[in-house]
Write an enzyme that holds these catalytic residues in place. Structure first.
Site, PDB file in Angstrom:
ATOM      1  N   SER A   5      -0.579 -78.982 -63.186  1.00 21.65           N
ATOM      2  CA  SER A   5      -0.938 -80.398 -63.323  1.00 21.65           C
ATOM      3  C   SER A   5      -1.062 -80.870 -64.770  1.00 21.65           C
ATOM      4  CB  SER A   5      -2.221 -80.714 -62.549  1.00 21.65           C
ATOM      5  OG  SER A   5      -3.291 -79.964 -63.023  1.00 21.65           O
ATOM      6  N   LYS A  43     -10.875 -85.281 -60.133  1.00 27.47           N
ATOM      7  CA  LYS A  43     -10.351 -85.609 -61.469  1.00 27.47           C
ATOM      8  C   LYS A  43     -10.740 -87.026 -61.885  1.00 27.47           C
ATOM      9  CE  LYS A  43      -6.437 -82.435 -61.282  1.00 27.47           C
ATOM     10  NZ  LYS A  43      -4.986 -82.290 -61.096  1.00 27.47           N
TER      11      LYS A  43
END
Length: 484
Positions: free
Chosen positions: A401, A444
């Protein structure tokens, strides 16, 4: 008719006794008041909406149909998020008996299926023993730690569970000791697990998986105030009002003294505060019952964890990325720099895993193949060595990511243009420059919110995850903008 002195007498007597003790066709009456069930579940657990919704749906079908094969539910998630206690809460809400079997370390198949009566000391398996204990054929059965079942020469208990946990088969469960088919289809089985990778595929296939991810700070604060503080007050012999922990102080305890997905560590910290207060009260000393953030140093010692802080973007090549960890989301920084060199060279530091190293190689390759688009002189790659570093080198980091973060960092370094202020990004990159979706978006986004980030760059395919997140960040939804 057997003679009491016969060696076979006690064996046959115990067998018949077990048969008679079993609750054949004995069922407790389910409580079909859906509002009561919702209240009970809300009272015992804060959040966990998916699980509560699933239980209420199951009860609604039972109410309308009157009879159905009970599903096998598997709650999986990190330790301390309330998987086991949820089983007890469900049993109370449904007005059913509650049985819990710990499967951690179980390695003998006979523990599930029982021993044949010819063996000395033979006894039925844990399932049948649980039913005798419950005195009902439709209890809530919690199979705790189903991912930690052992496997050795004594057999494979996980394979023995296949019959128990298959709604198509368990209406005629065969226990070796009883040797008569027993109907388990009315039992509501709830399995709990930390890690799905260690559960065999056929067993996973029979269960309905419900993910209980870690709690966010806001949820932990509510759990601490509503559940943990009253429990610890009672455990330490204190009355309501002897200790008052305001929301801001509770958030500071969660943020500065715990680093976990569940609330076990938070429970221990609250207990530590209660012990100090109990000592002051027992000594007859004066103290302020309402805690302030300044008091935390006295009660819990020095701050144990530092919160992620957004650093400025004064330098080209420094980009903020977002990472998922088992204890929630975090922000991380990707730095890149150039140094004069003969020939191309790429150095990677920061305790990176293989997937993350590959992301860096792909990022550099993408920049090289699209140099003209970015206005980069192609000769620069042969004359300068590239170094990519992800700070906090002691912490292992892996996953794809950070792909777009690395591309942006390299582009920023080669063009010497700084990245926009208060911007973070996450997404996997391909050699063609396509941004792929990644997981852990809720965690996140919350990490970005805590660190003061105002804009996030995500893959278009992650749009569906944002709606979930903005429910939790409603107070910050106006400040935060999600850019495709």
């Amino acid at each position: 008719r057997l003679h009491p002195q016969s060696p076979d007498f006690s064996v046959q007597y115990t067998y018949l006794d077990t048969l008679l003790e079993l609750p054949w066709n004995e069922y407790t009456q389910d409580n079909f008041n859906l509002n009561h069930v919702q209240k009970q579940l809300d009272k015992d657990h804060y959040g966990l909406d998916k699980v509560k919704e699933r239980i209420i749906e199951h009860l609604a079908v039972l109410k309308l149909r009157g009879d159905m094969k009970s599903p096998i539910i598997c709650l999986y998630g990190p330790p301390g998020v309330g998987k086991t206690s949820l089983g007890k809460s469900v049993a109370e809400a449904l007005n059913r008996k509650y049985i819990r079997i710990s499967l951690g370390g179980l390695h003998d198949e006979a523990e599930i299926r029982g021993h044949r009566r010819t063996y000395i000391g033979a006894m039925p398996g844990r399932i049948i023993q649980g039913l005798i204990k419950a005195k009902s054929s439709n209890p809530v059965f919690v199979l705790d730690e189903i991912d930690k079942i052992g496997n050795d020469f004594k057999g494979d208990p996980a394979s023995a569970l296949l019959e128990v946990l298959d709604p198509e088969q368990n209406n005629a469960f065969h226990d070796n000791y009883i040797d008569i088919d027993y109907d388990l289809s009315k039992i509501l089985f709830i399995a709990t697990a930390n890690n799905l990778n260690t559960i065999s595929q056929p067993l996973l296939d029979r269960m309905e998986l419900i993910d209980i991810s870690g709690y966010i700070i806001e949820e932990k604060v509510e759990i601490g105030r509503r559940h943990l503080v009253p429990k610890q007050l009672e455990n330490h012999g204190l009355k309501e009002g002897d200790v008052v922990i305001p929301k801001k102080v509770m958030a500071a305890i969660v943020d500065q003294y715990t680093r976990e997905s569940g609330v076990r560590e938070l429970d221990k910290k609250i207990a530590r505060i209660m012990r100090k207060v109990a000592r002051l009260k027992a000594s007859g000393k004066e103290y302020n019952p309402t805690l302030s953030i300044d008091d935390l140093h006295e009660y819990l010692g020095a701050q144990e964890y530092n919160r992620d802080k957004y650093e400025n973007n004064d330098y080209a090549g420094v980009v903020t990325g977002l990472a998922w960890t088992a204890v929630g989301g975090e922000i991380l920084f990707v730095e890149s720099s150039l140094s004069k060199s003969k020939g191309e060279k790429l150095t990677l530091t920061g305790n990176l895993g293989d997937v993350m190293k590959e992301s860096a190689v792909i990022a550099l390759q993408y920049i090289k193949s699209h140099a003209s688009l970015l206005g980069i002189d192609e000769d620069i790659f042969d004359k300068w060595a590239v170094h990519i570093h992800v700070p906090e080198g002691a912490i292992p980091k892996d996953g794809p990511s950070a792909g777009i973060t690395m591309v942006t960092s390299l582009a920023s370094t080669f063009t010497q243009r700084k990245v926009k202020d208060h911007l973070a990004m996450t997404g996997e990159i391909t050699l063609r420059g396509k941004v792929l979706p990644v997981g852990g978006i809720k965690e996140k986004i919350l990490a970005a919110k805590r660190a003061g980030i105002r804009e996030i760059i995500l893959s278009e395919e992650n749009r569906k995850d944002i709606e979930d997140c903005l429910l939790y960040t409603s107070d910050a939804a106006d400040d935060m903008q999600c850019v495709d």
